[in-house]
Design a protein around this motif. Sequence first.
Motif, mmCIF file in Angstrom:
data_model
loop_
_atom_site.group_PDB
_atom_site.id
_atom_site.type_symbol
_atom_site.label_atom_id
_atom_site.label_comp_id
_atom_site.label_asym_id
_atom_site.label_seq_id
_atom_site.Cartn_x
_atom_site.Cartn_y
_atom_site.Cartn_z
ATOM 1 N N ILE A 37 17.312 52.528 27.343
ATOM 2 C CA ILE A 37 18.312 51.600 27.873
ATOM 3 C C ILE A 37 17.617 50.817 28.971
ATOM 4 N N GLU A 38 17.545 49.508 28.779
ATOM 5 C CA GLU A 38 16.822 48.623 29.687
ATOM 6 C C GLU A 38 15.392 49.143 29.845
ATOM 7 N N GLU A 39 14.953 49.455 31.064
ATOM 8 C CA GLU A 39 13.574 49.917 31.266
ATOM 9 C C GLU A 39 13.461 51.441 31.384
ATOM 10 N N THR A 40 14.543 52.166 31.115
ATOM 11 C CA THR A 40 14.545 53.623 31.244
ATOM 12 C C THR A 40 14.492 54.260 29.855
ATOM 13 N N THR A 41 13.685 55.326 29.716
ATOM 14 C CA THR A 41 13.603 56.060 28.451
ATOM 15 C C THR A 41 13.880 57.539 28.694
ATOM 16 N N VAL A 42 14.356 58.201 27.653
ATOM 17 C CA VAL A 42 14.574 59.643 27.712
ATOM 18 C C VAL A 42 14.445 60.195 26.287
ATOM 19 N N ASN A 43 13.892 61.386 26.163
ATOM 20 C CA ASN A 43 13.836 62.087 24.880
ATOM 21 C C ASN A 43 15.154 62.824 24.680
ATOM 22 N N TRP A 44 15.534 63.053 23.396
ATOM 23 C CA TRP A 44 16.814 63.711 23.123
ATOM 24 C C TRP A 44 16.757 64.479 21.814
ATOM 25 N N PHE A 45 17.616 65.502 21.713
ATOM 26 C CA PHE A 45 17.806 66.212 20.454
ATOM 27 C C PHE A 45 19.139 66.941 20.482
ATOM 28 N N LEU A 46 19.612 67.296 19.296
ATOM 29 C CA LEU A 46 20.830 68.094 19.160
ATOM 30 C C LEU A 46 20.413 69.538 19.006
ATOM 31 N N PHE A 47 21.143 70.448 19.661
ATOM 32 C CA PHE A 47 20.775 71.863 19.639
ATOM 33 C C PHE A 47 22.013 72.713 19.417
ATOM 34 N N ASN A 48 21.880 73.692 18.548
ATOM 35 C CA ASN A 48 22.924 74.682 18.317
ATOM 36 C C ASN A 48 22.232 76.038 18.269
ATOM 37 N N LYS A 49 22.554 76.913 19.208
ATOM 38 C CA LYS A 49 21.858 78.190 19.346
ATOM 39 C C LYS A 49 21.815 78.982 18.038
ATOM 40 N N GLU A 50 22.896 78.945 17.267
ATOM 41 C CA GLU A 50 22.947 79.729 16.019
ATOM 42 C C GLU A 50 22.143 79.098 14.891
ATOM 43 N N ASP A 51 22.151 77.755 14.814
ATOM 44 C CA ASP A 51 21.614 77.069 13.633
ATOM 45 C C ASP A 51 20.252 76.407 13.821
ATOM 46 N N SER A 52 19.776 76.272 15.037
ATOM 47 C CA SER A 52 18.539 75.535 15.273
ATOM 48 C C SER A 52 17.309 76.335 14.844
ATOM 49 N N THR A 53 16.310 75.606 14.359
ATOM 50 C CA THR A 53 15.064 76.222 13.895
ATOM 51 C C THR A 53 14.303 76.840 15.064
ATOM 52 N N GLU A 54 13.292 77.613 14.730
ATOM 53 C CA GLU A 54 12.460 78.244 15.760
ATOM 54 C C GLU A 54 11.784 77.193 16.641
ATOM 55 N N ASP A 55 11.313 76.094 16.044
ATOM 56 C CA ASP A 55 10.710 74.992 16.807
ATOM 57 C C ASP A 55 11.699 74.449 17.834
ATOM 58 N N MET A 56 12.947 74.289 17.400
ATOM 59 C CA MET A 56 13.979 73.764 18.297
ATOM 60 C C MET A 56 14.296 74.760 19.408
ATOM 61 N N GLN A 57 14.345 76.039 19.069
ATOM 62 C CA GLN A 57 14.609 77.078 20.076
ATOM 63 C C GLN A 57 13.510 77.039 21.154
ATOM 64 N N GLU A 58 12.249 76.911 20.716
ATOM 65 C CA GLU A 58 11.120 76.860 21.660
ATOM 66 C C GLU A 58 11.187 75.617 22.537
ATOM 67 N N LEU A 59 11.505 74.474 21.919
ATOM 68 C CA LEU A 59 11.622 73.231 22.682
ATOM 69 C C LEU A 59 12.746 73.348 23.716
ATOM 70 N N TYR A 60 13.872 73.919 23.322
ATOM 71 C CA TYR A 60 15.016 74.104 24.218
ATOM 72 C C TYR A 60 14.618 74.960 25.416
ATOM 73 N N GLU A 61 13.932 76.078 25.153
ATOM 74 C CA GLU A 61 13.476 76.958 26.247
ATOM 75 C C GLU A 61 12.564 76.198 27.208
ATOM 76 N N LYS A 62 11.628 75.432 26.662
ATOM 77 C CA LYS A 62 10.677 74.671 27.479
ATOM 78 C C LYS A 62 11.397 73.616 28.321
ATOM 79 N N VAL A 63 12.304 72.865 27.690
ATOM 80 C CA VAL A 63 13.017 71.778 28.359
ATOM 81 C C VAL A 63 13.892 72.302 29.488
ATOM 82 N N THR A 64 14.603 73.409 29.244
ATOM 83 C CA THR A 64 15.553 73.899 30.246
ATOM 84 C C THR A 64 14.862 74.538 31.443
ATOM 85 N N LYS A 65 13.566 74.804 31.355
ATOM 86 C CA LYS A 65 12.809 75.300 32.518
ATOM 87 C C LYS A 65 12.441 74.162 33.463
#
Length: 109
Positions: A37-65
């Motif tokens: 949006i304008e000059e600002t960027t952000v990465n994003w993804f959808l996450f569901n603890k029950e349904d997300s793949t192992e890659d997504m679980q790892e990314l979620y753990e990394k991001v939330t730290k």
Amino acid sequence: MMEMILNKNDLVVGASFENGTIQDYVDESNTYGLIRIEETTVNWFLFNKEDSTEDMQELYEKVTKNENHFIKNDFGEEVVLFDKKGTVPFEDFIEKIDEYLDVELVNAL
């Protein structure tokens, strides 16, 4: 007004809007997207603890730290934003992602 971006197979892979763009995937393993949006960027993804793949679980753990993240929980499905560069607030990004997901859902019906 949001205009969908399609790949060569006519699948939605992103959208453009008045002051920015959104992409579903920008990494090699297709785990997260990018929104600008304008000059600002952000990465994003959808996450569901029950349904997300192992890659997504790892990314979620990394991001939330890391402090530079924001999570909107919609009844178990989370919209996760991280690595923001710029001054546009996280809430503005959530609004655009919600709009994008609503348009994508309507187009899928």
